[in-house]
Design a protein around this motif. Sequence first.
Motif, PDB file in Angstrom:
ATOM      1  N   LYS A   1      40.297 -18.651 -17.964  1.00  0.00           N
ATOM      2  CA  LYS A   1      41.127 -19.709 -17.407  1.00  0.00           C
ATOM      3  C   LYS A   1      40.990 -20.968 -18.252  1.00  0.00           C
TER       4      LYS A   1
ATOM      5  N   PRO B   1      41.011 -26.916 -15.910  1.00  0.00           N
ATOM      6  CA  PRO B   1      41.906 -27.260 -14.781  1.00  0.00           C
ATOM      7  C   PRO B   1      42.310 -28.737 -14.810  1.00  0.00           C
ATOM      8  N   TYR B   2      43.368 -29.033 -15.524  1.00  0.00           N
ATOM      9  CA  TYR B   2      43.830 -30.409 -15.683  1.00  0.00           C
ATOM     10  C   TYR B   2      44.175 -31.053 -14.337  1.00  0.00           C
ATOM     11  N   GLN B   3      44.577 -30.233 -13.384  1.00  0.00           N
ATOM     12  CA  GLN B   3      44.963 -30.778 -12.067  1.00  0.00           C
ATOM     13  C   GLN B   3      43.784 -31.385 -11.327  1.00  0.00           C
ATOM     14  N   LYS B   4      42.565 -31.148 -11.808  1.00  0.00           N
ATOM     15  CA  LYS B   4      41.380 -31.718 -11.164  1.00  0.00           C
ATOM     16  C   LYS B   4      41.201 -33.200 -11.512  1.00  0.00           C
TER      17      LYS B   4
ATOM     18  N   THR C   1      34.994 -32.504 -14.167  1.00  0.00           N
ATOM     19  CA  THR C   1      35.787 -31.295 -14.384  1.00  0.00           C
ATOM     20  C   THR C   1      35.269 -30.529 -15.590  1.00  0.00           C
TER      21      THR C   1
ATOM     22  N   TYR D   1      33.570 -26.876 -15.660  1.00  0.00           N
ATOM     23  CA  TYR D   1      34.190 -25.853 -16.511  1.00  0.00           C
ATOM     24  C   TYR D   1      33.150 -25.211 -17.422  1.00  0.00           C
TER      25      TYR D   1
END
Length: 299
Positions: free
Chosen positions: A185, A188-191, A207, A211
Amino acid sequence: IGILHLNCIMKNDLELSDFRYDVERLANEICMAENKKEMYFLVEGTNDRDVFVKFVNTQKVTFIICNGKESVFKVYDSVKTKNGHGNYVYAIVDLDYDWHLGGLRTDSHILYTDSHDLEIMILYSEAFEHISKGLYSNNKLASFDSIVGFRNYVSNLCIRLGLFRIVNKKMEFNLKLKANSDKEKDLPYQKFITKGDFAGDEALLNTIKNYNKQSSYLKINEVIEAMNTITRTANDEHLILHGHDVTCVMVLLTKTLGKKGLDINKREQVELNFRLAYSFDCFKKTKLFNSMQQLAQQQ
Protein backbone atom coordinates in the motif's frame (compact mmCIF):
# COMPACT_ATOMS: atom_id res chain seq x y z
CA ILE A 1 15.38 20.53 -37.44
CA GLY A 2 17.88 17.92 -36.32
CA ILE A 3 16.63 15.37 -33.83
CA LEU A 4 13.82 17.48 -32.36
CA HIS A 5 10.45 17.84 -34.03
CA LEU A 6 6.79 17.34 -33.30
CA ASN A 7 5.80 14.23 -35.24
CA CYS A 8 7.49 10.87 -34.98
CA ILE A 9 7.02 7.12 -35.32
CA MET A 10 7.67 4.75 -32.45
CA LYS A 11 10.48 2.22 -32.83
CA ASN A 12 11.69 -0.66 -30.71
CA ASP A 13 14.04 0.58 -28.00
CA LEU A 14 16.53 -1.33 -25.92
CA GLU A 15 15.47 -1.93 -22.33
CA LEU A 16 17.34 -2.86 -19.17
CA SER A 17 15.43 -5.22 -16.89
CA ASP A 18 16.31 -7.83 -14.30
CA PHE A 19 15.25 -10.54 -16.72
CA ARG A 20 16.73 -9.44 -20.04
CA TYR A 21 19.90 -7.44 -19.50
CA ASP A 22 22.58 -6.65 -17.04
CA VAL A 23 24.49 -3.38 -17.22
CA GLU A 24 27.51 -4.72 -19.09
CA ARG A 25 25.44 -6.61 -21.61
CA LEU A 26 23.35 -3.54 -22.40
CA ALA A 27 26.46 -1.36 -22.62
CA ASN A 28 28.01 -3.83 -25.08
CA GLU A 29 24.85 -3.81 -27.21
CA ILE A 30 24.92 -0.01 -27.33
CA CYS A 31 28.56 -0.05 -28.43
CA MET A 32 27.82 -2.62 -31.14
CA ALA A 33 24.89 -0.57 -32.44
CA GLU A 34 26.41 2.87 -32.01
CA ASN A 35 26.86 4.86 -35.19
CA LYS A 36 27.19 8.49 -36.19
CA LYS A 37 23.66 8.64 -37.61
CA GLU A 38 21.92 8.07 -34.28
CA MET A 39 21.90 9.50 -30.79
CA TYR A 40 21.25 7.21 -27.85
CA PHE A 41 19.41 8.60 -24.84
CA LEU A 42 19.44 6.61 -21.61
CA VAL A 43 16.30 7.30 -19.55
CA GLU A 44 15.10 6.10 -16.17
CA GLY A 45 11.79 4.53 -17.14
CA THR A 46 9.05 4.00 -19.70
CA ASN A 47 7.15 7.12 -18.57
CA ASP A 48 10.16 9.27 -19.46
CA ARG A 49 10.55 7.57 -22.84
CA ASP A 50 6.84 7.95 -23.59
CA VAL A 51 7.06 11.72 -23.09
CA PHE A 52 10.33 12.43 -24.87
CA VAL A 53 9.70 10.14 -27.83
CA LYS A 54 6.89 12.48 -28.93
CA PHE A 55 9.39 15.26 -29.55
CA VAL A 56 12.23 13.62 -31.46
CA ASN A 57 12.98 12.19 -34.88
CA THR A 58 13.04 8.49 -34.07
CA GLN A 59 15.01 7.79 -37.24
CA LYS A 60 17.92 9.50 -35.51
CA VAL A 61 17.28 8.74 -31.83
CA THR A 62 17.06 5.52 -29.82
CA PHE A 63 15.81 5.59 -26.24
CA ILE A 64 17.22 3.06 -23.80
CA ILE A 65 15.13 2.36 -20.71
CA CYS A 66 17.38 1.63 -17.74
CA ASN A 67 14.87 1.28 -14.89
CA GLY A 68 16.20 3.88 -12.49
CA LYS A 69 18.70 6.72 -12.22
CA GLU A 70 21.43 4.57 -10.71
CA SER A 71 21.16 2.14 -13.61
CA VAL A 72 21.30 5.01 -16.11
CA PHE A 73 24.64 6.13 -14.66
CA LYS A 74 26.00 2.59 -14.51
CA VAL A 75 25.18 1.93 -18.16
CA TYR A 76 26.48 5.35 -19.21
CA ASP A 77 29.75 4.94 -17.31
CA SER A 78 30.22 1.44 -18.70
CA VAL A 79 29.81 2.64 -22.29
CA LYS A 80 32.20 5.56 -21.74
CA THR A 81 34.94 3.23 -20.45
CA LYS A 82 34.97 1.32 -23.73
CA ASN A 83 37.61 2.77 -26.04
CA GLY A 84 36.17 4.81 -28.90
CA HIS A 85 32.56 4.59 -27.73
CA GLY A 86 30.08 6.87 -26.00
CA ASN A 87 30.36 9.92 -28.26
CA TYR A 88 26.71 9.56 -29.25
CA VAL A 89 25.36 8.30 -25.92
CA TYR A 90 23.54 10.68 -23.57
CA ALA A 91 21.55 10.43 -20.34
CA ILE A 92 18.36 12.23 -19.29
CA VAL A 93 17.68 11.89 -15.56
CA ASP A 94 15.58 13.51 -12.85
CA LEU A 95 17.22 16.34 -10.95
CA ASP A 96 15.85 14.88 -7.69
CA TYR A 97 17.44 16.55 -4.65
CA ASP A 98 20.97 16.50 -6.06
CA TRP A 99 20.92 20.31 -6.15
CA HIS A 100 20.75 20.32 -2.33
CA LEU A 101 22.48 17.10 -1.31
CA GLY A 102 25.27 17.15 -3.88
CA GLY A 103 25.95 14.62 -6.60
CA LEU A 104 25.17 16.68 -9.69
CA ARG A 105 27.34 15.45 -12.54
CA THR A 106 28.85 18.06 -14.84
CA ASP A 107 29.32 15.84 -17.88
CA SER A 108 27.81 17.61 -20.91
CA HIS A 109 26.27 14.31 -22.05
CA ILE A 110 24.21 14.06 -18.84
CA LEU A 111 21.04 16.16 -18.90
CA TYR A 112 18.77 16.90 -15.94
CA THR A 113 15.10 17.83 -15.75
CA ASP A 114 14.45 21.50 -15.00
CA SER A 115 12.49 20.54 -11.87
CA HIS A 116 12.71 17.72 -9.34
CA ASP A 117 11.32 15.28 -11.90
CA LEU A 118 9.38 15.13 -15.13
CA GLU A 119 5.97 15.30 -13.44
CA ILE A 120 6.92 18.53 -11.69
CA MET A 121 8.18 19.98 -14.98
CA ILE A 122 4.72 19.25 -16.37
CA LEU A 123 3.02 20.67 -13.25
CA TYR A 124 4.76 24.00 -13.91
CA SER A 125 3.92 24.04 -17.61
CA GLU A 126 0.86 25.23 -19.50
CA ALA A 127 -0.24 21.59 -19.70
CA PHE A 128 -1.38 21.73 -16.07
CA GLU A 129 -4.46 23.74 -17.00
CA HIS A 130 -5.55 21.08 -19.48
CA ILE A 131 -4.86 18.33 -16.94
CA SER A 132 -6.85 20.09 -14.23
CA LYS A 133 -9.85 20.76 -16.44
CA GLY A 134 -9.86 17.10 -17.45
CA LEU A 135 -9.93 15.87 -13.84
CA TYR A 136 -11.87 18.42 -11.84
CA SER A 137 -15.23 20.16 -11.93
CA ASN A 138 -15.10 23.55 -13.68
CA ASN A 139 -17.30 25.03 -10.97
CA LYS A 140 -14.97 23.86 -8.23
CA LEU A 141 -11.87 24.99 -10.10
CA ALA A 142 -13.53 28.41 -10.39
CA SER A 143 -13.33 28.76 -6.60
CA PHE A 144 -9.59 29.30 -7.10
CA ASP A 145 -8.56 32.66 -8.54
CA SER A 146 -6.79 31.05 -11.49
CA ILE A 147 -5.09 27.86 -12.58
CA VAL A 148 -1.97 29.28 -10.91
CA GLY A 149 -3.97 29.55 -7.69
CA PHE A 150 -5.00 25.91 -7.99
CA ARG A 151 -1.41 24.84 -8.67
CA ASN A 152 -0.29 26.77 -5.58
CA TYR A 153 -2.98 24.95 -3.60
CA VAL A 154 -1.69 21.55 -4.76
CA SER A 155 1.88 22.70 -4.04
CA ASN A 156 1.00 23.75 -0.48
CA LEU A 157 -0.51 20.32 0.20
CA CYS A 158 2.71 18.58 -0.85
CA ILE A 159 5.57 20.95 -0.01
CA ARG A 160 6.12 19.84 3.60
CA LEU A 161 6.42 16.22 2.51
CA GLY A 162 8.96 17.35 -0.07
CA LEU A 163 10.99 19.04 2.65
CA PHE A 164 10.79 15.89 4.75
CA ARG A 165 12.10 13.89 1.80
CA ILE A 166 15.22 16.08 1.82
CA VAL A 167 15.63 15.61 5.59
CA ASN A 168 15.03 11.88 5.22
CA LYS A 169 17.98 11.64 2.82
CA LYS A 170 20.21 14.21 4.54
CA MET A 171 19.84 12.67 8.00
CA GLU A 172 19.88 9.12 6.59
CA PHE A 173 16.60 8.05 8.19
CA ASN A 174 16.00 5.88 5.10
CA LEU A 175 12.28 5.81 5.79
CA LYS A 176 10.03 4.40 3.09
CA LEU A 177 7.63 6.94 1.59
CA LYS A 178 5.97 4.93 -1.16
CA ALA A 179 5.12 1.36 -2.07
CA ASN A 180 7.95 -0.70 -3.53
CA SER A 181 5.61 -3.06 -5.36
CA ASP A 182 2.00 -3.44 -6.46
CA LYS A 183 1.41 -5.68 -3.46
CA GLU A 184 2.22 -2.90 -0.98
CA LYS A 185 0.00 0.00 0.00
CA ASP A 186 1.13 3.54 -0.70
CA LEU A 187 1.61 6.22 1.94
CA PRO A 188 -1.93 7.13 3.17
CA TYR A 189 -2.02 10.78 2.13
CA GLN A 190 -5.59 11.08 3.43
CA LYS A 191 -4.18 10.83 6.97
CA PHE A 192 -2.51 14.23 6.74
CA ILE A 193 -4.66 15.87 4.06
CA THR A 194 -8.19 16.05 5.42
CA LYS A 195 -11.14 17.83 3.83
CA GLY A 196 -8.77 19.36 1.31
CA ASP A 197 -6.45 20.92 3.89
CA PHE A 198 -2.97 20.02 5.09
CA ALA A 199 -3.42 18.78 8.66
CA GLY A 200 0.03 19.91 9.82
CA ASP A 201 3.55 18.59 10.32
CA GLU A 202 2.69 16.37 13.26
CA ALA A 203 -0.04 14.60 11.31
CA LEU A 204 2.37 14.18 8.39
CA LEU A 205 5.20 12.81 10.51
CA ASN A 206 2.96 10.52 12.54
CA THR A 207 1.61 9.12 9.28
CA ILE A 208 5.17 8.45 8.12
CA LYS A 209 6.03 6.84 11.47
CA ASN A 210 3.02 4.55 11.28
CA TYR A 211 3.79 3.70 7.66
CA ASN A 212 7.29 2.70 8.77
CA LYS A 213 6.49 0.44 11.68
CA GLN A 214 10.01 0.65 13.11
CA SER A 215 10.46 4.42 13.13
CA SER A 216 9.76 5.15 16.79
CA TYR A 217 13.18 6.85 16.99
CA LEU A 218 11.86 9.70 14.82
CA LYS A 219 11.70 12.77 17.04
CA ILE A 220 9.00 14.99 15.60
CA ASN A 221 10.19 18.35 16.98
CA GLU A 222 13.75 17.78 15.77
CA VAL A 223 12.56 16.75 12.32
CA ILE A 224 10.29 19.81 12.01
CA GLU A 225 13.22 22.03 12.98
CA ALA A 226 15.38 20.34 10.33
CA MET A 227 12.64 20.86 7.73
CA ASN A 228 12.38 24.53 8.66
CA THR A 229 16.13 25.15 8.42
CA ILE A 230 16.51 23.89 4.85
CA THR A 231 17.86 26.77 2.80
CA ARG A 232 15.10 28.06 0.52
CA THR A 233 15.13 30.43 -2.42
CA ALA A 234 12.31 32.32 -4.11
CA ASN A 235 10.02 30.17 -6.23
CA ASP A 236 11.92 26.98 -5.41
CA GLU A 237 8.81 24.81 -4.99
CA HIS A 238 9.49 23.06 -8.30
CA LEU A 239 12.79 21.83 -6.86
CA ILE A 240 11.22 20.48 -3.66
CA LEU A 241 7.93 18.95 -4.78
CA HIS A 242 8.03 15.27 -5.67
CA GLY A 243 6.03 14.04 -8.66
CA HIS A 244 4.85 10.93 -6.84
CA ASP A 245 3.35 13.06 -4.07
CA VAL A 246 1.68 15.50 -6.45
CA THR A 247 0.02 12.79 -8.54
CA CYS A 248 -1.14 10.91 -5.43
CA VAL A 249 -2.62 14.09 -3.95
CA MET A 250 -4.32 14.91 -7.23
CA VAL A 251 -5.99 11.49 -7.09
CA LEU A 252 -7.14 12.28 -3.55
CA LEU A 253 -8.54 15.65 -4.67
CA THR A 254 -10.77 13.99 -7.27
CA LYS A 255 -12.89 12.75 -4.34
CA THR A 256 -13.93 16.31 -3.48
CA LEU A 257 -13.22 18.31 -6.64
CA GLY A 258 -13.56 15.69 -9.36
CA LYS A 259 -15.99 15.72 -12.24
CA LYS A 260 -19.17 13.72 -11.78
CA GLY A 261 -18.86 10.17 -13.05
CA LEU A 262 -15.07 10.36 -13.23
CA ASP A 263 -13.47 7.29 -11.68
CA ILE A 264 -9.87 8.09 -10.77
CA ASN A 265 -8.40 5.94 -8.01
CA LYS A 266 -4.83 5.25 -9.10
CA ARG A 267 -1.80 7.47 -9.40
CA GLU A 268 -1.01 5.90 -12.78
CA GLN A 269 -4.23 7.35 -14.21
CA VAL A 270 -3.16 10.87 -13.29
CA GLU A 271 0.37 10.26 -14.58
CA LEU A 272 -1.11 9.23 -17.93
CA ASN A 273 -3.01 12.54 -18.06
CA PHE A 274 0.27 14.35 -17.40
CA ARG A 275 2.06 12.55 -20.25
CA LEU A 276 -0.74 13.02 -22.76
CA ALA A 277 -1.21 16.73 -22.01
CA TYR A 278 2.46 17.67 -22.28
CA SER A 279 3.03 19.16 -25.72
CA PHE A 280 6.04 20.16 -27.77
CA ASP A 281 5.10 23.82 -27.24
CA CYS A 282 5.47 23.23 -23.49
CA PHE A 283 8.67 21.25 -23.79
CA LYS A 284 10.48 23.74 -26.01
CA LYS A 285 10.29 26.35 -23.23
CA THR A 286 12.50 24.24 -20.95
CA LYS A 287 16.22 24.26 -20.29
CA LEU A 288 16.24 20.53 -21.03
CA PHE A 289 14.95 21.17 -24.55
CA ASN A 290 17.64 23.80 -25.14
CA SER A 291 20.31 21.36 -24.00
CA MET A 292 19.03 18.64 -26.31
CA GLN A 293 18.87 21.14 -29.18
CA GLN A 294 22.49 22.17 -28.62
CA LEU A 295 23.58 18.54 -28.62
CA ALA A 296 21.72 17.92 -31.88
CA GLN A 297 23.42 20.88 -33.52
CA GLN A 298 26.82 19.49 -32.53
CA GLN A 299 26.21 16.19 -34.32
